[in-house]
Design an enzyme around this catalytic site. Structure first.
Site, PDB file in Angstrom:
ATOM      1  CB  CYS A  34     -18.861  -4.716  42.535  1.00 12.56           C
ATOM      2  SG  CYS A  34     -17.313  -3.932  42.079  1.00 12.56           S
TER       3      CYS A  34
ATOM      4  NE  ARG B 260      -9.337  -3.547  39.624  1.00  9.79           N
ATOM      5  CZ  ARG B 260     -10.445  -3.445  38.890  1.00  9.79           C
ATOM      6  NH1 ARG B 260     -10.399  -2.879  37.700  1.00  9.79           N
ATOM      7  NH2 ARG B 260     -11.585  -3.912  39.334  1.00  9.79           N
TER       8      ARG B 260
ATOM      9  CG  HIS C 145     -16.905  -7.974  45.330  1.00 10.64           C
ATOM     10  ND1 HIS C 145     -17.788  -8.539  44.472  1.00 10.64           N
ATOM     11  CD2 HIS C 145     -16.314  -6.982  44.644  1.00 10.64           C
ATOM     12  CE1 HIS C 145     -17.712  -7.928  43.302  1.00 10.64           C
ATOM     13  NE2 HIS C 145     -16.840  -6.967  43.379  1.00 10.64           N
TER      14      HIS C 145
HETATM   15  N1  GLN Z   1     -15.636  -3.812  36.381  1.00  2.00           N
HETATM   16  C1  GLN Z   1     -15.968  -2.903  37.425  1.00  2.00           C
HETATM   17  C2  GLN Z   1     -14.806  -2.063  37.924  1.00  2.00           C
HETATM   18  O1  GLN Z   1     -13.665  -2.475  37.855  1.00  2.00           O
HETATM   19  C3  GLN Z   1     -16.609  -3.666  38.554  1.00  2.00           C
HETATM   20  C4  GLN Z   1     -15.682  -4.696  39.115  1.00  2.00           C
HETATM   21  C5  GLN Z   1     -16.325  -5.578  40.119  1.00  2.00           C
HETATM   22  O2  GLN Z   1     -17.515  -5.966  40.019  1.00  2.00           O
HETATM   23  N2  GLN Z   1     -15.511  -5.949  41.065  1.00  2.00           N
HETATM   24  O3  GLN Z   1     -15.024  -0.969  38.386  1.00  2.00           O
END
Ligand code: GLN
Length: 264
Positions: free
Chosen positions: A93, A126, A189
């Site tokens: 990520c 998101r 993740h």
């Molecule tokens: N901050 C990054 C995003 O939101 C990665 C987030 C994460 O590692 N889950 O794209």
């Protein structure tokens, strides 16, 4: 035999149990009688890349990525050389995004390592979902969880997988992550490796081959429970439409009176 595993910046990059990936690597080596040394490198510490057989770069919030970026800059050329010399790396990520040229957030441009010629752009919606990928390298579908604001554009690189369920790199490309040399970079993740032991063993096999100069046959382990969990996840999600966007999912949920969708 022994592998040395470097966990980069665990104080800043450790979202949703990314550290479980380290525990999985350690256990699957030990169960086969292979020694595993884990060296955590908190931000600011000096990294001796040549002593490492496998590196984990985890995920973080945009803020943590901004902080980590300044430490990464100091090691960028050494890190790149290590990757080009077939170093084995799992980047998750935020760590995946940082391997690229840059990550353009709503507030700033975070410079990446430039190890992969890719880039990431933030969008307000998101991409949050369970995710299922297919890759002929693996017998079982790769399962996990994604939560990212960034969309990653990977050009001609090979993806880590084709999205069967979930969003992936951009939400529309149909692909997730990147595989380059001995690097697996992914939004999954979860932690990824305990859920997908084949992916863990792929990394271990590559690291052992690099270190010992020949294929090392990995003794099979009983992964019955993992395979049952994999089956349960794929049964649960694959019959659904891909989660195309958060608003789409919200719409579907509200049509359903706010109740959880029943799985058929
Ligand atoms: N901050 C990054 C995003 O939101 C990665 C987030 C994460 O590692 N889950 O794209």
């Amino acid at each position: 035999m022994k592998l040395t595993i470097g966990h980069l910046y665990p104080d800043l990059l450790n979202l949703y149990g990314d550290r479980g990936n380290i525990m999985c690597i350690q256990k699957r080596l030990q169960w086969r009688g292979i020694e595993a040394e884990v060296i955590p490198y908190p931000s600011g510490s000096r990294i001796d890349f040549d002593s490492l057989d496998l590196i984990l770069l985890g995920g973080g919030s945009d803020r943590e990525q901004e902080l980590v970026c300044r430490y990464l800059k100091q090691v960028a050329s050494e890190f790149k050389r290590w990757v080009e010399q077939d170093g084995v790396l799992l980047a998750v990520c935020g760590g995946y995004q940082l391997l690229g040229n840059y990550y353009l957030t709503d507030k700033t441009k975070i410079e990446g390592l430039g190890i992969l010629d890719i880039y990431t752009k933030w969008e307000p919606e998101r991409l949050v979902s369970n995710i299922i990928l297919d890759n002929p390298l693996f017998r079982y579908p790769v399962v996990g969880f994604e939560n990212h604001g960034g969309r990653t554009y990977i050009g001609d690189y090979s993806p880590f997988g084709k999205v069967r369920y979930g969003h992936g790199n951009t939400g529309t490309s149909g692909y997730e992550g990147v595989i380059y040399k001995n690097v697996i970079a992914t939004y999954l993740h979860g932690p990824l490796l305990p859920k997908n032991p084949e992916v863990c063993d792929t990394l271990l096999a590559r690291a052992l081959k690099k270190k010992y100069g020949e294929e090392v046959a990995l003794q099979p382990l009983s992964d019955e429970l993992e395979h049952m969990a994999n089956q349960a996840i794929t049964d649960r999600f694959q019959k659904n439409q891909p989660a195309s966007s958060t608003s789409e999912r919200r719409r579907r949920i509200s049509k359903n009176g706010g109740r959880k969708r029943r799985q058929k």
